[in-house]
Design an enzyme around this catalytic site. Structure first.
Site, PDB file in Angstrom:
ATOM      1  N   ASP A  12       0.807  -1.226   0.000  1.00  0.00           N
ATOM      2  CA  ASP A  12       0.000   0.000   0.000  1.00  0.00           C
ATOM      3  C   ASP A  12       0.842   1.279   0.000  1.00  0.00           C
ATOM      4  OD1 ASP A  12      -2.288  -1.564   0.075  1.00  0.00           O
ATOM      5  OD2 ASP A  12      -2.352  -1.563   2.267  1.00  0.00           O
ATOM      6  N   GLU A  13       2.010   1.200  -0.584  1.00  0.00           N
ATOM      7  CA  GLU A  13       2.900   2.371  -0.601  1.00  0.00           C
ATOM      8  C   GLU A  13       2.400   3.447  -1.565  1.00  0.00           C
ATOM      9  OE1 GLU A  13       3.878  -0.759  -1.131  1.00  0.00           O
ATOM     10  OE2 GLU A  13       5.414  -1.286   0.336  1.00  0.00           O
ATOM     11  N   LYS A  15       1.855   2.228  -5.041  1.00  0.00           N
ATOM     12  CA  LYS A  15       2.395   1.695  -6.300  1.00  0.00           C
ATOM     13  C   LYS A  15       1.464   1.980  -7.473  1.00  0.00           C
ATOM     14  CE  LYS A  15       2.486  -2.366  -4.343  1.00  0.00           C
ATOM     15  NZ  LYS A  15       2.140  -2.009  -2.947  1.00  0.00           N
ATOM     16  N   ASN A  37      -5.381 -10.174  -3.549  1.00  0.00           N
ATOM     17  CA  ASN A  37      -5.103  -9.576  -2.236  1.00  0.00           C
ATOM     18  C   ASN A  37      -4.619  -8.137  -2.425  1.00  0.00           C
ATOM     19  OD1 ASN A  37      -2.767 -10.563  -3.478  1.00  0.00           O
ATOM     20  ND2 ASN A  37      -1.793 -11.258  -1.602  1.00  0.00           N
ATOM     21  N   GLY A  39      -4.519  -4.281  -3.815  1.00  0.00           N
ATOM     22  CA  GLY A  39      -5.504  -3.244  -4.128  1.00  0.00           C
ATOM     23  C   GLY A  39      -4.714  -2.019  -4.533  1.00  0.00           C
ATOM     24  N   HIS A  40      -4.684  -1.720  -5.811  1.00  0.00           N
ATOM     25  CA  HIS A  40      -3.887  -0.602  -6.318  1.00  0.00           C
ATOM     26  C   HIS A  40      -4.820   0.506  -6.785  1.00  0.00           C
ATOM     27  CE1 HIS A  40      -0.346  -3.574  -7.184  1.00  0.00           C
ATOM     28  NE2 HIS A  40      -0.678  -3.500  -5.905  1.00  0.00           N
ATOM     29  N   ARG A 143       2.602 -29.065  -5.777  1.00  0.00           N
ATOM     30  CA  ARG A 143       2.302 -29.659  -7.098  1.00  0.00           C
ATOM     31  C   ARG A 143       0.879 -30.212  -7.178  1.00  0.00           C
ATOM     32  NH1 ARG A 143       7.789 -32.529  -6.186  1.00  0.00           N
ATOM     33  NH2 ARG A 143       6.851 -32.280  -4.135  1.00  0.00           N
ATOM     34  N   GLN A 224       2.004  -6.021  -3.111  1.00  0.00           N
ATOM     35  CA  GLN A 224       2.479  -6.120  -1.717  1.00  0.00           C
ATOM     36  C   GLN A 224       3.802  -5.341  -1.575  1.00  0.00           C
ATOM     37  OE1 GLN A 224       1.360  -9.498  -3.168  1.00  0.00           O
ATOM     38  NE2 GLN A 224      -0.557  -8.569  -2.619  1.00  0.00           N
ATOM     39  N   ARG A 305      -5.392   0.777   8.381  1.00  0.00           N
ATOM     40  CA  ARG A 305      -3.972   0.417   8.344  1.00  0.00           C
ATOM     41  C   ARG A 305      -3.299   1.010   9.565  1.00  0.00           C
ATOM     42  NH1 ARG A 305      -3.757   2.841   2.416  1.00  0.00           N
ATOM     43  NH2 ARG A 305      -4.558   1.088   1.221  1.00  0.00           N
ATOM     44  N   GLY A 415      -0.194  14.024  -3.204  1.00  0.00           N
ATOM     45  CA  GLY A 415      -1.641  13.881  -3.287  1.00  0.00           C
ATOM     46  C   GLY A 415      -1.941  12.716  -4.216  1.00  0.00           C
TER      47      GLY A 415
HETATM   48  P1  GDP Z   1      -0.743   0.386  -3.542  1.00  0.00           P
HETATM   49  O1  GDP Z   1      -1.344  -0.865  -3.060  1.00  0.00           O
HETATM   50  O2  GDP Z   1       0.732   0.463  -3.276  1.00  0.00           O
HETATM   51  O3  GDP Z   1      -1.071   0.697  -4.969  1.00  0.00           O
HETATM   52  O4  GDP Z   1      -1.392   1.563  -2.661  1.00  0.00           O
HETATM   53  P2  GDP Z   1      -2.953   1.714  -2.318  1.00  0.00           P
HETATM   54  O5  GDP Z   1      -3.678   2.152  -3.534  1.00  0.00           O
HETATM   55  O6  GDP Z   1      -3.463   0.515  -1.617  1.00  0.00           O
HETATM   56  O7  GDP Z   1      -2.912   2.862  -1.223  1.00  0.00           O
HETATM   57  C1  GDP Z   1      -2.391   4.104  -1.472  1.00  0.00           C
HETATM   58  C2  GDP Z   1      -3.482   5.160  -1.168  1.00  0.00           C
HETATM   59  O8  GDP Z   1      -2.892   6.438  -1.073  1.00  0.00           O
HETATM   60  C3  GDP Z   1      -4.525   5.278  -2.262  1.00  0.00           C
HETATM   61  O9  GDP Z   1      -5.752   5.580  -1.662  1.00  0.00           O
HETATM   62  C4  GDP Z   1      -4.035   6.450  -3.097  1.00  0.00           C
HETATM   63  O10 GDP Z   1      -5.081   7.121  -3.783  1.00  0.00           O
HETATM   64  C5  GDP Z   1      -3.446   7.329  -2.039  1.00  0.00           C
HETATM   65  N1  GDP Z   1      -2.302   8.150  -2.456  1.00  0.00           N
HETATM   66  C6  GDP Z   1      -1.318   7.844  -3.337  1.00  0.00           C
HETATM   67  N2  GDP Z   1      -0.385   8.818  -3.364  1.00  0.00           N
HETATM   68  C7  GDP Z   1      -0.782   9.748  -2.464  1.00  0.00           C
HETATM   69  C8  GDP Z   1      -0.207  10.971  -2.002  1.00  0.00           C
HETATM   70  O11 GDP Z   1       0.863  11.396  -2.400  1.00  0.00           O
HETATM   71  N3  GDP Z   1      -0.915  11.652  -1.053  1.00  0.00           N
HETATM   72  C9  GDP Z   1      -2.101  11.212  -0.552  1.00  0.00           C
HETATM   73  N4  GDP Z   1      -2.687  11.937   0.388  1.00  0.00           N
HETATM   74  N5  GDP Z   1      -2.657  10.067  -0.969  1.00  0.00           N
HETATM   75  C10 GDP Z   1      -2.001   9.339  -1.897  1.00  0.00           C
HETATM   76  P1  IMO Z   2      -0.897  -4.111  -2.241  1.00  0.00           P
HETATM   77  O1  IMO Z   2      -0.439  -4.717  -3.548  1.00  0.00           O
HETATM   78  C1  IMO Z   2      -0.921  -4.430   2.110  1.00  0.00           C
HETATM   79  C2  IMO Z   2      -1.137  -8.461   3.798  1.00  0.00           C
HETATM   80  C3  IMO Z   2      -2.368  -8.881   4.539  1.00  0.00           C
HETATM   81  C4  IMO Z   2      -1.753  -9.814   5.559  1.00  0.00           C
HETATM   82  C5  IMO Z   2      -0.659 -10.516   4.775  1.00  0.00           C
HETATM   83  C6  IMO Z   2      -1.055 -11.868   4.211  1.00  0.00           C
HETATM   84  O2  IMO Z   2      -2.171  -3.392  -2.316  1.00  0.00           O
HETATM   85  O3  IMO Z   2       0.216  -3.336  -1.623  1.00  0.00           O
HETATM   86  P2  IMO Z   2      -2.626 -12.592   2.180  1.00  0.00           P
HETATM   87  O4  IMO Z   2      -4.068 -12.348   1.918  1.00  0.00           O
HETATM   88  O5  IMO Z   2      -1.718 -12.058   1.128  1.00  0.00           O
HETATM   89  O6  IMO Z   2      -2.321 -14.014   2.504  1.00  0.00           O
HETATM   90  O7  IMO Z   2      -2.309 -11.771   3.539  1.00  0.00           O
HETATM   91  O8  IMO Z   2      -0.346  -9.634   3.699  1.00  0.00           O
HETATM   92  N1  IMO Z   2      -1.350  -7.974   2.417  1.00  0.00           N
HETATM   93  C7  IMO Z   2      -1.228  -6.700   2.056  1.00  0.00           C
HETATM   94  N2  IMO Z   2      -1.000  -5.590   2.793  1.00  0.00           N
HETATM   95  N3  IMO Z   2      -1.032  -4.343   0.764  1.00  0.00           N
HETATM   96  C8  IMO Z   2      -1.236  -5.444   0.008  1.00  0.00           C
HETATM   97  O9  IMO Z   2      -1.218  -5.416  -1.321  1.00  0.00           O
HETATM   98  C9  IMO Z   2      -1.393  -6.686   0.660  1.00  0.00           C
HETATM   99  N4  IMO Z   2      -1.624  -7.950   0.240  1.00  0.00           N
HETATM  100  C10 IMO Z   2      -1.586  -8.722   1.313  1.00  0.00           C
HETATM  101  O10 IMO Z   2      -3.005  -7.796   5.152  1.00  0.00           O
HETATM  102  O11 IMO Z   2      -1.120  -9.071   6.575  1.00  0.00           O
HETATM  103 MG    MG Z   3      -2.905  -1.538  -1.843  1.00  0.00          MG
END
Ligand code: GDP
Ligand code: IMO
Ligand code: MG
Length: 424
Positions: A12-13, A15, A37, A39-40, A143, A224, A305, A415
């Site tokens: 959830d950085e 990406k 799993n 969510g981008h 397997r 992840q 989170r 943002g």
């Molecule tokens: P991913 O899994 O690494 O793609 O990240 P996620 O989409 O799960 O979570 C990132 C969240 O931060 C999303 O809701 C984005 O819309 C939001 N986001 C991304 N970049 C920024 C930023 O620079 N500032 C803010 N406030 N939100 C951001």
């Molecule tokens: P993105 O791609 C954040 C976490 C789950 C749990 C652990 C194992 O959006 O960054 P799983 O269902 O994979 O067996 O769960 O990994 N997890 C994530 N946390 N972002 C994700 O994906 C994740 N995918 C799995 O919360 O701790």
């Molecule tokens: Mg995510």
């Protein structure tokens, strides 16, 4: 140029946003591990898209997207996502391909994941997304998997599913007192989606090889993050795939000699969803504030989170494991208004000082961060578009991160929109 994007924390950085931006200059965007799993999130004007299986590059109408062999593919989730995109006017036919070597994630994987989580003692729960990811990868290694290519021949598919399901049903009965799943339901489900899924399927490894010979630019979309990597993360509180750089190679069938750069994505702070140790976690009041300011609720499960200060120790671990050439720092705007900002540069463990991530999760859970504190900034920075628009203390914070990680920061995000991005 071929680039790999890697999450350098616990997922959830941000990406999704970066992939969307970098997709502009790429020809093919490739997911290579994980499943739904992930969510981008991508925000384009007033629309928000959350992609779970399909690469985030799909939102660019002319780009090709590939789901590699390393991904575990839940056909139901896949077609739901295709439907969601169609509903928003985004066509995928002819530009979305699925590896015929990808493993299918089937109803028994989901059920086993849910039952295992629900029946585990609190100390042993992983906090999974309950999407069936762990059981599906376990079958791949044992397997016992069923792959996309197995859909080609219904006779052998039927036999294979019969053998596998028998074993799964025994486990369901013996371990969880569950009556087991119906063969007919799962088999007829597969017959229903078989032809449509096969239309998307190709040997993506061959396809990517030919594309790279033609000098097409490949962008690899990690899911992840490194600390959730099954080998290099906080085992057992990890996901079941290689979220670090090796996963891009095995999960796509593209040679490492074809990769030009590896880019690490971090937040300006750290977050974690699910169970497992997190040394720099904020105290409750600050946690609530940052959760709110950063809208830190999972894109897949909606769970809050956990948030904490930037952890330089795990980030340096990610820099080394992945050989990161450059960094992208997301969500800097969320830290605005704090009187001070902190960075963990080491840990205290008993009487010892650690500069490196200790492999043992038991030790990691007892680590106390050693912080460096810096003055914060008050200004709203969400409309900054250049380095010089940032307050001096925000710049100092980024410069300190660069020095600590010994890696240049090339993009700073302030943002969720495309326009809220500073290129350095
Ligand atoms: P991913 O899994 O690494 O793609 O990240 P996620 O989409 O799960 O979570 C990132 C969240 O931060 C999303 O809701 C984005 O819309 C939001 N986001 C991304 N970049 C920024 C930023 O620079 N500032 C803010 N406030 N939100 C951001
Ligand atoms: P993105 O791609 C954040 C976490 C789950 C749990 C652990 C194992 O959006 O960054 P799983 O269902 O994979 O067996 O769960 O990994 N997890 C994530 N946390 N972002 C994700 O994906 C994740 N995918 C799995 O919360 O701790
Ligand atoms: Mg995510």
């Amino acid at each position: 140029m071929n680039h790999i994007i890697i999450g350098a924390h616990w997922g959830d950085e941000g990406k999704g946003k970066i992939i969307d931006i970098l997709a502009e200059k790429s020809d093919i965007i490739v997911r290579y591990q994980g499943g739904n799993n992930a969510g981008h999130t991508v925000k384009i004007e007033n629309q928000t898209y959350v992609l779970h299986l399909i690469p985030s590059g799909i939102l660019h109408p002319k780009k090709i997207c590939v789901i590699g062999n390393g991904v575990v593919l839940d056909p139901e989730a896949f077609f739901e996502e295709v439907k969601m995109l169609h509903g928003k006017g985004i066509k995928v036919d002819g530009r979305l391909f699925v590896s015929d070597a990808a493993h299918l994630l089937l109803p028994y994987h989901r059920l086993l994941d849910q039952l295992k989580e629900e029946n585990s003692h609190q100390d042993h729960k992983i906090g999974t997304t309950k999407r069936g990811i762990g059981p599906c990868y376990a079958d791949k290694m044992a397997r016992l998997g069923i792959r996309v290519a197995d859909l080609r021949n219904v006779n052998s598919l039927k036999v294979r599913l019969g053998v596998v399901l028998e074993e799964k049903n025994q486990a369901l009965r013996k371990l969880y007192n569950h009556p087991g799943l119906s063969f007919d339901e799962i088999y007829s489900g597969l017959l229903k989606i078989r032809k449509r899924l096969l239309q998307f399927s190709i040997s993506t490894s061959n396809y990517l090889y030919e594309a790279s010979k033609k000098k097409k630019n490949l962008l690899f979309e990690g899911a992840q993050g490194t600390m959730l990597d099954v080998d290099h993360g906080t085992y057992p509180f990890v996901t079941s795939s290689n979220a670090s750089v090796g996963g891009a190679i095995t999960g796509s069938g593209v040679s490492p000699t074809l990769i030009d750069r590896v880019i690490g994505v971090v937040k300006a702070y750290t977050t974690r969803v699910g169970e497992g140790p997190f040394p720099t976690q904020f105290p409750p009041k600050l946690m609530e504030q940052i959760q709110k300011q950063g809208n830190e609720y999972g894109s897949t499960t909606g769970r809050p989170r956990r948030c904490g200060w930037f952890d330089g120790v795990i980030t340096k671990h990610a820099v080394r494991i992945n050989g990161l050439n450059e960094m992208v720092v997301m969500k800097l705007d969320v830290l605005s208004g704090l009187p001070e900002v902190k960075i963990a540069t080491g840990y205290r463990l008993g009487g010892k000082i650690l500069k490196d991530y200790p492999t043992s999760t038991d030790e990691f859970s007892r680590c106390k961060p050693i912080y460096e504190s810096m003055p914060g900034w008050k200004e709203d920075i969400s409309s900054a578009t250049r380095w010089k628009d940032l307050p001096v203390n925000a710049r100092r914070y980024l410069q300190r991160l660069e020095r600590l990680l010994e890696t240049p920061i090339k993009i700073v995000s302030v943002g969720s929109k495309r326009s809220q991005t500073i290129f350095l």
